[in-house]
Write an enzyme that holds these catalytic residues in place. Structure first.
Site, PDB file in Angstrom:
ATOM      1  N   ALA A 102      30.952  60.535 -22.735  1.00  0.00           N
ATOM      2  CA  ALA A 102      29.690  61.139 -22.313  1.00  0.00           C
ATOM      3  C   ALA A 102      29.753  61.542 -20.848  1.00  0.00           C
ATOM      4  O   ALA A 102      29.259  62.611 -20.457  1.00  0.00           O
ATOM      5  CB  ALA A 102      28.524  60.176 -22.556  1.00  0.00           C
ATOM      6  N   ASP A 103      30.375  60.702 -20.014  1.00  0.00           N
ATOM      7  CA  ASP A 103      30.555  61.039 -18.608  1.00  0.00           C
ATOM      8  C   ASP A 103      31.460  62.256 -18.445  1.00  0.00           C
ATOM      9  O   ASP A 103      31.189  63.155 -17.639  1.00  0.00           O
ATOM     10  CB  ASP A 103      31.170  59.854 -17.860  1.00  0.00           C
ATOM     11  CG  ASP A 103      30.140  58.819 -17.448  1.00  0.00           C
ATOM     12  OD1 ASP A 103      28.964  59.186 -17.273  1.00  0.00           O
ATOM     13  OD2 ASP A 103      30.511  57.642 -17.303  1.00  0.00           O
ATOM     14  N   VAL A 104      32.562  62.264 -19.178  1.00  0.00           N
ATOM     15  CA  VAL A 104      33.520  63.370 -19.062  1.00  0.00           C
ATOM     16  C   VAL A 104      32.872  64.688 -19.480  1.00  0.00           C
ATOM     17  O   VAL A 104      32.986  65.710 -18.783  1.00  0.00           O
ATOM     18  CB  VAL A 104      34.769  63.093 -19.918  1.00  0.00           C
ATOM     19  CG1 VAL A 104      35.680  64.318 -19.966  1.00  0.00           C
ATOM     20  CG2 VAL A 104      35.538  61.894 -19.361  1.00  0.00           C
TER      21      VAL A 104
END
Length: 395
Positions: A168-170
């Protein structure tokens, strides 16, 4: 050759992964990235280890090359003034404080655009600036759970599973980068800056792609399928003689060639397997046949046979296997950089291959506050002032 974003200055006041990953990409593309870190602790990921390389965590190193680091106390008035001066020289601010935090500090977009009307501010939060969850903190793991991603990841009879990286961060870092590049293009046309409101939740929901579309079209709640595909057969993990591999047969023509490569041309001629919808309906009959056939040879043997037949396939590599693959080195996906305290710093390379303005590894991931004095001097501060800032815990 100049970088594609040379001349663009990014003021990066984000921490951990989504924001730093985004600004690293922009730095790889030639932008001047100034990383602002907490004056005492720095980016949290500096302490996220092991492994550490001479005190520098591998986690921090993965997302912070091509930047300069300045330590700054944004709660102090003089620290805020330094930040405003930096913003006046910049093009983009990247920040991932909780929604409304910078506004309370009088450093929100509305305040900063008074200083720099063409400013672009990318605000990354867990859930966005609107909605009932806007004040909640957002962590990748929580987003993977709440977005539905974990509900479709894992074996059918197992527990929900997260992805092995902070996906999700990436993805949010990538979407933020797209938003910034789009905003720069808008500014080129109109002279206007703007604020980008982007959330981990929104990005992960958008990234459900066909799974989300299947639900919206049918109303049927998607379930975990393990390593199988919800719409295509065969498209999954199989066990070869010496380990696991993936075979991905994407259409009926490929299935004909796949059947021939297995020595079972007749499979593609059977009524229950002739078209993908038939194979999907009758996969409980087809998969055991394929499993028995593929177990007779090694991964390497099948790789040669299936590559020759034009069938997408590949062994399930460990990370070591992957980095040992000649394809990876030939694509410069391992890079080495000089570093003040690490003898040999190896990092993952950039996947962006530009023919006219190639990515360059110009700066090592900066040490904590490594460029504080240099940047302050560039802003016009005298060495005596800088010493006073340090004594007063402004930097």
């Amino acid at each position: 050759m100049k970088g594609a974003l040379e001349g663009i200055r990014i003021i990066d006041v984000s921490r951990v992964l989504a924001g730093p990953f985004c600004s690293m990409i922009l730095g790889d593309l030639g932008a001047d990235v100034i990383k602002i870190e907490h004056y005492k602790t720095g980016d949290e990921t500096r302490g996220w280890g092991p492994p550490f390389l001479n005190g520098e965590s591998a986690y921090y190193l993965c997302a912070n090359r091509n930047k300069q680091s300045i330590s700054l106390n944004l709660k102090a008035e003089e620290g805020k003034e330094i930040f405003r001066k930096l913003v006046s020289t910049g093009d983009v601010v990247v920040q991932n404080f909780k929604a409304g935090t910078l506004k309370k500090m009088d450093l929100g977009y509305e305040s900063l655009k008074e200083i720099n009307p063409s400013l672009i501010m990318a605000s990354i939060t867990g859930f966005g600036s609107t909605g009932p969850y806007k004040d909640l903190p957002g962590y990748d793991y929580i987003i993977q759970a709440m977005s539905g991603l974990m509900s479709i990841t894992g074996e059918p009879d197992g527990t929900p599973m997260k992805v092995g990286v902070a996906i999700a961060d990436v993805l949010t870092g990538l979407y933020t980068c797209i938003g910034i590049l789009s905003s720069l293009q808008h500014r080129n046309k109109t002279g206007e800056g703007q604020e980008i409101d982007i959330s981990l939740m929104d990005c992960q929901v958008a990234s459900l792609i066909n799974v989300a579309s299947n639900y919206l079209s049918s109303g049927i709640v998607p379930e975990r399928l393990g390593n199988q595909h919800p719409n295509i057969v065969p498209y999954q993990v199989f066990s070869a003689k010496d380990g696991e591999m993936v075979v991905a047969v994407g259409n009926d023509e490929q299935f004909k060639r796949f059947s021939a490569a297995l020595g079972r041309q007749d499979l593609s001629e059977m009524k229950e397997f002739i078209h993908n919808e038939n194979r999907l309906e009758n996969k409980s009959k087809l998969i055991p046949i394929l499993e028995e056939l593929l177990a007779k040879k090694t991964k390497k043997e099948w790789k040669g046979i299936l590559d020759k037949a034009g069938i997408p396939n590949g062994p399930i590599n460990t990370v070591q296997d992957m980095f040992d693959d000649q394809q990876i080195s030939s694509r410069e996906m391992i890079v080495e950089m000089d570093h003040p305290s690490i003898e040999t710093l190896r990092l993952t390379g950039s996947p962006i291959k530009l023919s006219k303005s190639p990515v360059k590894m110009r700066h090592h991931p900066p040490m904590f506050g490594e460029h504080t004095e240099t940047i302050l001097e560039q802003l016009g501060y005298h060495p005596d002032q800088i010493d006073r800032f340090r004594k007063n815990q402004i930097i």
